[in-house]
Scaffold this motif. Structure first.
Motif, PDB file in Angstrom:
ATOM      1  N   GLY A 126       0.893  -1.287  -0.097  1.00 35.55           N
ATOM      2  CA  GLY A 126      -0.028   0.248   0.005  1.00 35.55           C
ATOM      3  C   GLY A 126       1.053   1.241  -0.017  1.00 35.55           C
ATOM      4  N   ARG A 127       0.574   1.976   0.950  1.00 37.67           N
ATOM      5  CA  ARG A 127       1.531   3.244   1.103  1.00 37.67           C
ATOM      6  C   ARG A 127       2.544   3.110   1.980  1.00 37.67           C
ATOM      7  NH1 ARG A 127      -2.957   8.262   1.261  1.00 37.67           N
ATOM      8  NH2 ARG A 127      -3.803   7.812  -0.794  1.00 37.67           N
ATOM      9  N   SER A 128       2.802   1.983   2.757  1.00 38.19           N
ATOM     10  CA  SER A 128       3.871   1.563   3.411  1.00 38.19           C
ATOM     11  C   SER A 128       4.963   1.392   2.609  1.00 38.19           C
ATOM     12  CB  SER A 128       3.386   0.556   4.628  1.00 38.19           C
ATOM     13  OG  SER A 128       2.240   1.104   5.419  1.00 38.19           O
ATOM     14  N   VAL A 129       6.278   1.812   3.100  1.00 36.85           N
ATOM     15  CA  VAL A 129       7.588   1.382   2.511  1.00 36.85           C
ATOM     16  C   VAL A 129       8.524   0.857   3.650  1.00 36.85           C
ATOM     17  CG1 VAL A 129       9.349   2.290   1.045  1.00 36.85           C
ATOM     18  CG2 VAL A 129       7.023   3.277   0.802  1.00 36.85           C
ATOM     19  N   SER A 130       9.043  -0.128   3.523  1.00 38.77           N
ATOM     20  CA  SER A 130      10.021  -0.420   4.512  1.00 38.77           C
ATOM     21  C   SER A 130      11.183   0.416   4.434  1.00 38.77           C
ATOM     22  CB  SER A 130      10.576  -1.923   3.914  1.00 38.77           C
ATOM     23  OG  SER A 130      11.399  -2.021   2.813  1.00 38.77           O
ATOM     24  N   PRO A 131      12.153   0.100   5.456  1.00 40.88           N
ATOM     25  CA  PRO A 131      13.660   0.584   5.394  1.00 40.88           C
ATOM     26  C   PRO A 131      14.354   0.054   4.126  1.00 40.88           C
ATOM     27  CG  PRO A 131      13.359  -0.893   7.310  1.00 40.88           C
ATOM     28  CD  PRO A 131      11.989  -0.633   6.746  1.00 40.88           C
ATOM     29  N   ALA A 132      15.205   1.033   3.777  1.00 37.63           N
ATOM     30  CA  ALA A 132      15.958   0.229   2.630  1.00 37.63           C
ATOM     31  C   ALA A 132      16.982  -0.577   3.037  1.00 37.63           C
ATOM     32  CB  ALA A 132      16.512   1.345   1.890  1.00 37.63           C
ATOM     33  N   GLY A 133      17.313  -1.559   2.595  1.00 42.65           N
ATOM     34  CA  GLY A 133      18.352  -2.539   2.936  1.00 42.65           C
ATOM     35  C   GLY A 133      19.843  -2.468   1.784  1.00 42.65           C
ATOM     36  N   ARG A 134      20.868  -2.581   2.218  1.00 45.82           N
ATOM     37  CA  ARG A 134      21.782  -2.741   1.156  1.00 45.82           C
ATOM     38  C   ARG A 134      22.318  -4.162   0.996  1.00 45.82           C
ATOM     39  NH1 ARG A 134      27.712  -0.270   2.003  1.00 45.82           N
ATOM     40  NH2 ARG A 134      27.892  -1.855   3.496  1.00 45.82           N
ATOM     41  N   THR A 135      22.643  -4.647   0.089  1.00 46.60           N
ATOM     42  CA  THR A 135      23.135  -5.956  -0.531  1.00 46.60           C
ATOM     43  C   THR A 135      24.232  -6.040  -1.274  1.00 46.60           C
ATOM     44  OG1 THR A 135      22.420  -8.342  -0.561  1.00 46.60           O
ATOM     45  CG2 THR A 135      21.297  -6.638  -2.111  1.00 46.60           C
ATOM     46  N   ARG A 136      24.870  -7.196  -1.398  1.00 45.93           N
ATOM     47  CA  ARG A 136      25.807  -7.272  -2.551  1.00 45.93           C
ATOM     48  C   ARG A 136      26.027  -8.721  -3.366  1.00 45.93           C
ATOM     49  NH1 ARG A 136      30.626  -4.938  -3.990  1.00 45.93           N
ATOM     50  NH2 ARG A 136      32.370  -5.952  -4.755  1.00 45.93           N
ATOM     51  N   THR A 137      26.079  -8.813  -4.573  1.00 49.14           N
ATOM     52  CA  THR A 137      26.118  -9.948  -5.275  1.00 49.14           C
ATOM     53  C   THR A 137      27.619 -10.539  -5.219  1.00 49.14           C
ATOM     54  OG1 THR A 137      26.638  -8.898  -7.160  1.00 49.14           O
ATOM     55  CG2 THR A 137      24.105  -9.414  -6.919  1.00 49.14           C
ATOM     56  N   ALA A 138      27.822 -12.012  -5.349  1.00 50.20           N
ATOM     57  CA  ALA A 138      28.855 -12.578  -5.309  1.00 50.20           C
ATOM     58  C   ALA A 138      29.544 -12.161  -6.681  1.00 50.20           C
ATOM     59  CB  ALA A 138      28.857 -13.936  -5.351  1.00 50.20           C
ATOM     60  N   PRO A 139      30.950 -12.155  -6.731  1.00 46.82           N
ATOM     61  CA  PRO A 139      31.665 -11.808  -8.056  1.00 46.82           C
ATOM     62  C   PRO A 139      31.450 -13.087  -9.150  1.00 46.82           C
ATOM     63  CG  PRO A 139      33.154 -11.847  -6.074  1.00 46.82           C
ATOM     64  CD  PRO A 139      31.985 -12.431  -5.575  1.00 46.82           C
ATOM     65  N   ALA A 140      31.570 -12.441 -10.450  1.00 41.89           N
ATOM     66  CA  ALA A 140      31.319 -13.549 -11.446  1.00 41.89           C
ATOM     67  C   ALA A 140      32.337 -14.957 -11.232  1.00 41.89           C
ATOM     68  CB  ALA A 140      31.434 -12.956 -12.851  1.00 41.89           C
ATOM     69  N   ALA A 141      31.859 -16.147 -11.842  1.00 39.96           N
ATOM     70  CA  ALA A 141      32.635 -17.143 -11.607  1.00 39.96           C
ATOM     71  C   ALA A 141      33.866 -16.963 -12.327  1.00 39.96           C
ATOM     72  CB  ALA A 141      31.686 -18.466 -12.440  1.00 39.96           C
ATOM     73  N   GLY A 142      34.876 -17.486 -11.418  1.00 40.35           N
ATOM     74  CA  GLY A 142      36.233 -17.250 -12.257  1.00 40.35           C
ATOM     75  C   GLY A 142      36.827 -15.946 -12.228  1.00 40.35           C
ATOM     76  N   ALA A 143      35.995 -14.835 -11.623  1.00 36.51           N
ATOM     77  CA  ALA A 143      36.680 -13.500 -12.004  1.00 36.51           C
ATOM     78  C   ALA A 143      38.008 -13.340 -10.808  1.00 36.51           C
ATOM     79  CB  ALA A 143      35.581 -12.480 -11.303  1.00 36.51           C
ATOM     80  N   ALA A 144      38.683 -12.546 -11.126  1.00 40.92           N
ATOM     81  CA  ALA A 144      39.992 -12.304 -10.391  1.00 40.92           C
ATOM     82  C   ALA A 144      39.187 -11.378  -9.273  1.00 40.92           C
ATOM     83  CB  ALA A 144      40.941 -11.454 -10.926  1.00 40.92           C
ATOM     84  N   VAL A 145      39.530 -11.729  -7.998  1.00 39.88           N
ATOM     85  CA  VAL A 145      39.255 -11.083  -6.522  1.00 39.88           C
ATOM     86  C   VAL A 145      40.235 -10.920  -6.050  1.00 39.88           C
ATOM     87  CG1 VAL A 145      37.639 -11.119  -4.589  1.00 39.88           C
ATOM     88  CG2 VAL A 145      36.841 -12.125  -6.882  1.00 39.88           C
ATOM     89  N   ASP A 146      40.858  -9.431  -5.479  1.00 39.56           N
ATOM     90  CA  ASP A 146      41.697  -9.324  -4.558  1.00 39.56           C
ATOM     91  C   ASP A 146      41.509  -9.519  -3.002  1.00 39.56           C
ATOM     92  OD1 ASP A 146      42.900  -8.426  -6.871  1.00 39.56           O
ATOM     93  OD2 ASP A 146      42.481  -6.491  -6.660  1.00 39.56           O
TER      94      ASP A 146
END
Length: 547
Positions: A126-146
């Protein structure tokens, strides 16, 4: 600065200075509560994959639709995901129909996302809005990650203190995810298990959880905690359960803290606990499915999260019980064991991290401890005794066929860069996992490392002994390390959290301790840091991390 010399005043000063210097991220406890009662239990995300993440909230569509009430209408909740905190661009959106049959909880999988990317998400009704959350996806398969950085926590007993550890993790603002290794909540009634026999915050409902309504109400109480809400809103969680999500020392057919008949049928109680967990946790799990699962983070690390309660055989009576090393007994179950062995030898990411609810390192308690010390260690470890010496048969030590199979598999296949990440035992440990404890370290090799985080609030050795921190336990720790040379670090006292830093060069864990778990505003300070250098399978002391 060592935990031995770290005073509570120093913890408070250090934490205060760090918070002032860094500033609080936008997702603080106040932000998590800045919504209408419609979203009173906050928002959460979990189980990040390269192109998707699970989103969670709980809706209160009408005043009577309270947790476990069975009341309230079916309702459609809309959700949206954006790369912008102001939601100018929408990356994914959808809707979810919820109702009393699932306690008005909402779980939606947002797909089509970019790998290795931060997103914001929110829900509307309806007119109710939740607090905003923050999230992160995992890196791509095989991607170099430091680098990857995880918060690591376990054993958060609401009755034993406040969740200040979660607040400090929020304030960091540098985590990719939080690993919760079990005992997210506790089943006990008020007066059954708390902080040195003092109930800091009484459980709701005021009974031990045994029914679906009980488990739902308890989950709802924990989700109303401001610090837990803020952490959920700031970063995705990757979770597994241990025993207290259902009952103490649970196994496939029962639990130490379950009396058949008086407390109902175990299978029904366990089903109720699992259903509430599936409803209330941001996890890709539904009743009847498998909780154990694996996540890959580019080329840097895989993370295998174990379920060591659903399939395990009943605990042995002691380490001299012939059943303790019987190949007919298991802690993992056959399918999960085969899956884990395959993950440990599979090609792919460099580091093989294992989310492990109970310790796999073999531990022998010295018989030289005093009667009081032995009693306290037995209480802490929750095990049995042989000739007055406590042993924890609830750990992998009580399932030696499975324990030895893992160790042999790592040794025989020359597996490198395996680190077990463990909770459960309300203490901090850094251990080599020896191929043979009897020959270690003279000729025996270490096949992996184990890093164990402290409890968030649950009682530890100094609490059981009733002495000040870093006093009575020091001699116990020294005796334990002398009797187990593969144990390089042991802190039987502290409450707090850990931070795991993963790079191609090594894995480092930093242990942070709270000044006072019963103080909602407790500071936290760095206690110690240990690392596993790439290719070594051994732990060694490291330079400290940052608040």
């Amino acid at each position: 600065m060592s935990v031995t010399s770290l005073t509570r005043r120093q913890i408070l000063l250090t934490a205060g200075a760090a918070a002032a210097a860094a500033g609080l991220p936008a997702l603080g406890a106040a932000a998590a509560h800045a919504s209408s009662p419609v979203f009173a239990h906050g928002v959460a995300s979990g189980d990040p994959l390269p192109e998707s993440v699970l989103l969670w909230t709980r809706l209160t569509p009408t005043p009577e639709a309270l947790p476990a009430s069975g009341l309230g209408p079916e309702a459609t909740v809309r959700w949206e995901v954006s790369p912008d905190p102001d939601f100018r661009r929408i990356a994914a959106k959808g809707s979810f129909v919820t109702g009393a049959s699932r306690d008005h909880t909402v779980k939606a999988v947002a797909t089509g996302l970019a790998p290795g990317t931060w997103y914001w998400y929110r829900f509307t009704y309806g007119r109710s809005v939740s607090p905003a959350g923050r999230t992160r996806t995992a890196p791509a398969a095989g991607a170099a990650v430091d680098r990857l950085r995880f918060g690591v926590v376990s054993c958060a007993n609401y009755q034993a203190g406040h969740f200040s550890a979660y607040r400090h993790l929020v304030q960091r603002g540098d985590l990719d995810a939080v690993l919760h290794l079990g005992d997210y909540l506790y089943e006990y009634a008020p007066g059954e298990y708390q902080a040195r026999d003092v109930v800091v915050r009484p459980h709701e409902p005021a009974v031990e959880m045994t029914t679906l309504a009980h488990y739902r109400l308890r989950h709802a109480q924990y989700k109303r905690d401001a610090d837990l809400q803020a952490l959920h809103a700031s970063v995705p969680f990757i979770v597994t359960w241990d025993d207290h999500e259902a009952a103490n020392d649970a196994w496939s057919g029962g639990a130490e803290n379950h009396t058949e008949g008086a407390e109902g049928i175990w299978a029904e109680r366990r089903a109720a606990a699992n259903q509430a967990y599936a409803e209330w946790m941001p996890v890709r799990y539904e009743p009847g499915g498998a909780l154990y699962r694996r996540f890959d983070f580019g080329s840097l690390a895989s993370l295998s999260m174990l379920d060591l309660r659903s399939y395990r055989s009943q605990q042995a009576s002691s380490l001299v019980d012939p059943a303790v090393d019987s190949p007919q007994r298991t802690i993992t179950g056959t399918a999960q064991m085969d899956w884990l062995l395959g993950s440990l030898t599979a090609s792919g990411p460099q580091w093989k991290l294992v989310g492990n609810p109970v310790m796999i390192t073999p531990i022998r308690v010295p018989s030289t401890l005093s009667t009081a010390e032995l009693g306290a260690v037995q209480t802490l470890m929750g095990g049995t005794t042989i000739d007055g010496v406590p042993y924890n048969v609830d750990q992998w030590d009580g399932y030696q066929a499975d324990q030895h199979r893992i160790i042999r598999h790592l040794r025989d296949n020359g597996v490198k860069d395996t680190v077990f990440l463990t909770g459960d035992i309300h203490s901090g440990w850094a251990c080599d996992l020896p191929a043979d404890p009897l020959t270690y370290p003279t000729t025996g090799d270490s096949v992996a490392a184990e890093l164990v985080c402290t409890s968030v609030t649950s009682d530890n050795l100094d609490d059981i002994l009733g002495v000040p921190p870093r006093t009575g336990s020091l001699s116990v720790e020294a005796a334990m390390r002398a009797n187990n040379p593969h144990v390089k670090y042991l802190d039987f006292d502290s409450h707090g959290f850990s931070v795991l830093d993963v790079t191609p060069a090594g894995v480092r864990m930093d242990w942070y301790v709270l000044a006072e778990r019963t103080d909602a505003g407790s500071g936290a300070g760095l206690s110690t840091s240990w690392k596993v250098a790439a290719g070594t399978n051994r732990v060694q002391r490291a330079d400290g991390g940052v608040l």
